[in-house]
Design a protein around this motif. Structure first.
Motif, PDB file in Angstrom:
ATOM      1  N   TRP A   1     -69.233  20.245  50.828  1.00 39.46           N
ATOM      2  CA  TRP A   1     -68.325  20.178  49.679  1.00 39.46           C
ATOM      3  C   TRP A   1     -67.255  19.075  49.983  1.00 39.46           C
ATOM      4  O   TRP A   1     -67.022  18.398  48.982  1.00 39.46           O
ATOM      5  CB  TRP A   1     -67.529  21.453  49.661  1.00 39.46           C
ATOM      6  CG  TRP A   1     -66.492  21.617  48.571  1.00 39.46           C
ATOM      7  CD1 TRP A   1     -66.903  22.121  47.192  1.00 39.46           C
ATOM      8  CD2 TRP A   1     -65.149  21.242  48.628  1.00 39.46           C
ATOM      9  NE1 TRP A   1     -65.594  21.954  46.606  1.00 39.46           N
ATOM     10  CE2 TRP A   1     -64.539  21.311  47.315  1.00 39.46           C
ATOM     11  CE3 TRP A   1     -64.545  20.840  49.647  1.00 39.46           C
ATOM     12  CZ2 TRP A   1     -63.427  21.222  47.163  1.00 39.46           C
ATOM     13  CZ3 TRP A   1     -63.154  20.531  49.318  1.00 39.46           C
ATOM     14  CH2 TRP A   1     -62.603  20.710  47.916  1.00 39.46           C
TER      15      TRP A   1
ATOM     16  N   LYS B   1     -66.950  15.768  47.572  1.00 37.27           N
ATOM     17  CA  LYS B   1     -65.715  15.572  46.669  1.00 37.27           C
ATOM     18  C   LYS B   1     -65.207  14.068  47.366  1.00 37.27           C
ATOM     19  O   LYS B   1     -64.563  13.347  46.372  1.00 37.27           O
ATOM     20  CB  LYS B   1     -64.732  16.606  47.024  1.00 37.27           C
ATOM     21  CG  LYS B   1     -63.683  16.482  46.041  1.00 37.27           C
ATOM     22  CD  LYS B   1     -62.868  17.714  46.088  1.00 37.27           C
ATOM     23  CE  LYS B   1     -61.591  17.392  45.328  1.00 37.27           C
ATOM     24  NZ  LYS B   1     -61.546  18.046  43.774  1.00 37.27           N
TER      25      LYS B   1
ATOM     26  N   ALA C   1     -73.496  25.980  37.878  1.00 38.80           N
ATOM     27  CA  ALA C   1     -72.237  25.235  38.560  1.00 38.80           C
ATOM     28  C   ALA C   1     -72.829  23.731  38.569  1.00 38.80           C
ATOM     29  O   ALA C   1     -71.820  22.768  38.293  1.00 38.80           O
ATOM     30  CB  ALA C   1     -71.955  25.510  39.850  1.00 38.80           C
ATOM     31  N   HIS C   2     -73.811  23.580  39.179  1.00 33.51           N
ATOM     32  CA  HIS C   2     -74.357  21.826  39.350  1.00 33.51           C
ATOM     33  C   HIS C   2     -74.300  21.099  38.056  1.00 33.51           C
ATOM     34  O   HIS C   2     -74.213  20.089  37.854  1.00 33.51           O
ATOM     35  CB  HIS C   2     -75.679  21.963  40.122  1.00 33.51           C
ATOM     36  CG  HIS C   2     -75.966  20.818  40.556  1.00 33.51           C
ATOM     37  ND1 HIS C   2     -75.409  20.386  41.828  1.00 33.51           N
ATOM     38  CD2 HIS C   2     -76.448  19.645  40.383  1.00 33.51           C
ATOM     39  CE1 HIS C   2     -75.756  19.296  42.321  1.00 33.51           C
ATOM     40  NE2 HIS C   2     -76.743  18.647  41.423  1.00 33.51           N
TER      41      HIS C   2
ATOM     42  N   HIS D   1     -70.851  20.248  37.215  1.00 32.42           N
ATOM     43  CA  HIS D   1     -70.409  19.191  38.029  1.00 32.42           C
ATOM     44  C   HIS D   1     -71.149  17.866  37.352  1.00 32.42           C
ATOM     45  O   HIS D   1     -70.559  16.849  37.229  1.00 32.42           O
ATOM     46  CB  HIS D   1     -71.039  19.309  39.527  1.00 32.42           C
ATOM     47  CG  HIS D   1     -71.019  18.159  40.394  1.00 32.42           C
ATOM     48  ND1 HIS D   1     -69.679  17.624  40.946  1.00 32.42           N
ATOM     49  CD2 HIS D   1     -71.953  17.154  40.721  1.00 32.42           C
ATOM     50  CE1 HIS D   1     -69.892  16.646  41.494  1.00 32.42           C
ATOM     51  NE2 HIS D   1     -71.162  16.241  41.400  1.00 32.42           N
TER      52      HIS D   1
ATOM     53  N   SER E   1     -66.052  18.399  39.314  1.00 34.92           N
ATOM     54  CA  SER E   1     -65.890  19.999  39.804  1.00 34.92           C
ATOM     55  C   SER E   1     -66.925  20.532  40.275  1.00 34.92           C
ATOM     56  O   SER E   1     -68.037  19.796  40.379  1.00 34.92           O
ATOM     57  CB  SER E   1     -65.410  20.871  38.602  1.00 34.92           C
ATOM     58  OG  SER E   1     -66.350  20.800  37.803  1.00 34.92           O
ATOM     59  N   CYS E   2     -66.837  21.677  40.836  1.00 37.90           N
ATOM     60  CA  CYS E   2     -68.210  22.524  41.788  1.00 37.90           C
ATOM     61  C   CYS E   2     -68.872  21.411  42.574  1.00 37.90           C
ATOM     62  O   CYS E   2     -70.211  21.151  42.461  1.00 37.90           O
ATOM     63  CB  CYS E   2     -69.205  22.900  40.797  1.00 37.90           C
ATOM     64  SG  CYS E   2     -68.335  24.054  39.461  1.00 37.90           S
TER      65      CYS E   2
ATOM     66  N   VAL F   1     -70.866  28.937  44.951  1.00 40.12           N
ATOM     67  CA  VAL F   1     -70.334  28.658  43.526  1.00 40.12           C
ATOM     68  C   VAL F   1     -69.299  29.599  42.922  1.00 40.12           C
ATOM     69  O   VAL F   1     -68.930  30.466  43.312  1.00 40.12           O
ATOM     70  CB  VAL F   1     -71.413  28.930  42.319  1.00 40.12           C
ATOM     71  CG1 VAL F   1     -72.573  28.048  42.936  1.00 40.12           C
ATOM     72  CG2 VAL F   1     -71.969  30.125  42.146  1.00 40.12           C
ATOM     73  N   PRO F   2     -68.411  29.027  42.022  1.00 39.55           N
ATOM     74  CA  PRO F   2     -67.412  29.755  41.397  1.00 39.55           C
ATOM     75  C   PRO F   2     -67.661  31.088  40.930  1.00 39.55           C
ATOM     76  O   PRO F   2     -68.862  31.188  40.225  1.00 39.55           O
ATOM     77  CB  PRO F   2     -66.620  28.720  40.663  1.00 39.55           C
ATOM     78  CG  PRO F   2     -66.934  27.660  40.995  1.00 39.55           C
ATOM     79  CD  PRO F   2     -68.359  27.691  41.674  1.00 39.55           C
TER      80      PRO F   2
ATOM     81  N   TYR G   1     -69.012  31.682  37.371  1.00 39.66           N
ATOM     82  CA  TYR G   1     -70.694  31.084  36.767  1.00 39.66           C
ATOM     83  C   TYR G   1     -71.549  32.315  37.352  1.00 39.66           C
ATOM     84  O   TYR G   1     -72.471  32.392  36.529  1.00 39.66           O
ATOM     85  CB  TYR G   1     -70.894  29.870  37.502  1.00 39.66           C
ATOM     86  CG  TYR G   1     -70.058  28.647  37.011  1.00 39.66           C
ATOM     87  CD1 TYR G   1     -69.893  28.589  35.681  1.00 39.66           C
ATOM     88  CD2 TYR G   1     -69.486  28.038  38.270  1.00 39.66           C
ATOM     89  CE1 TYR G   1     -69.059  27.487  35.161  1.00 39.66           C
ATOM     90  CE2 TYR G   1     -68.447  26.964  37.530  1.00 39.66           C
ATOM     91  CZ  TYR G   1     -68.484  26.448  36.151  1.00 39.66           C
ATOM     92  OH  TYR G   1     -67.772  25.633  35.653  1.00 39.66           O
TER      93      TYR G   1
END
Length: 159
Positions: A21, A25, A119-120, A123, A133-134, A140-141, A144
């Protein structure tokens, strides 16, 4: 075999998700964007410049395993295998399942798997370097997951 070894592997696998992650990012969407850009803005061909990032994990994994065996540092061997296990999960979930670069996992279904894909997709909605994001792959959040669970229940109740 050391009984603690598999625990080290599992813990390393989990920690590698957080490392991935962070790298995604701040490195891939940061100073090494030139290698990651073609993942968000696809170009023709079976490979992407982005594929070079496997080295970020493959080289340390290989070195930990090899040097750990050479010097009987089995803790490091298990850490190396944990990183390698994450690399395999990355290939299967990211390249095969999410991006469909190969077609052998395209029938998998379920709320968690749907949440990963959602989530992807979120992204990749942002095609540039900033405002993404994500950045994770397997974590994953929860929103979702909840959305995917509702959608999956509706889908399966109709059958």
């Amino acid at each position: 075999m050391h009984l603690w070894g598999p625990l080290v592997l599992i813990l390393t696998f989990i920690l590698t998700e957080f490392s991935a992650w962070f790298n995604h990012k701040y490195i891939m969407h940061g100073f090494l964007w030139k290698f990651h850009k073609d993942h968000h803005q696809p170009e023709p061909g079976p490979f992407e410049k982005n594929d070079i990032f496997f080295l970020i994990y493959a080289i340390p994994s290989w070195l930990l395993i090899m040097l750990g065996f050479m010097y009987e540092g089995y803790f490091f061997v298990w850490v190396g295998f944990g990183i390698a296990a994450y690399g395999l999960a990355y290939f299967l979930f990211h390249d095969v399942f999410i991006h469909r670069r190969f077609k052998f996992m395209d029938k998998l279904d379920g709320p968690y798997l749907m949440a990963i894909r959602k989530a992807h997709k979120v992204h990749h909605k942002e095609r540039g370097k900033k405002d993404g994001s994500c950045f994770g792959m397997l974590i994953v959040p929860m929103k979702y997951y909840h959305e995917s669970r509702k959608a999956y229940n509706l889908k399966t109740n109709k059958k």
